[in-house]
Design a protein around this motif. Structure first.
Motif: not given
Length: 87
Positions: A17-18, A43-44, A53-54, A85-87
């Motif tokens: 997802e973006y 952005p998410s 993630s990094e 960054l969404m979880t």
């Protein structure tokens, strides 16, 4: 976004997802015309649970430097934050 998706794909990161809630400042002239002074990206991004993630965050900066649109417009395009960054 397209450069980001490309770089993530090459790095083996699955972007699922973006979403970008960009904002911009537009200046209206006396004649009624106008122009953008700047745009800020917010952005998410959702990536695979086991992805780095990094690395995903750092690739957004690299993608921004390659962006055809950001490199073509006559106003500043910036990122307000490291991508969330969404979880």
């Amino acid at each position: 976004m397209l450069w980001y998706l490309h770089l993530c794909a090459n790095a083996g990161i699955a972007v699922t997802e973006y979403v970008d809630n960009a904002t911009g400042r537009m200046i209206e002239t006396k004649s009624g015309s106008g122009y953008f002074e700047n745009v800020t990206l917010k952005p998410s991004i959702r990536i695979g649970a086991t992805d780095d993630s990094e690395l995903a965050k750092s690739l957004h900066d690299k993608a921004h430097s390659f962006c055809f649109i950001a490199n073509s417009v006559n106003f500043e395009v910036r990122c307000a934050q490291v991508p969330q960054l969404m979880t």
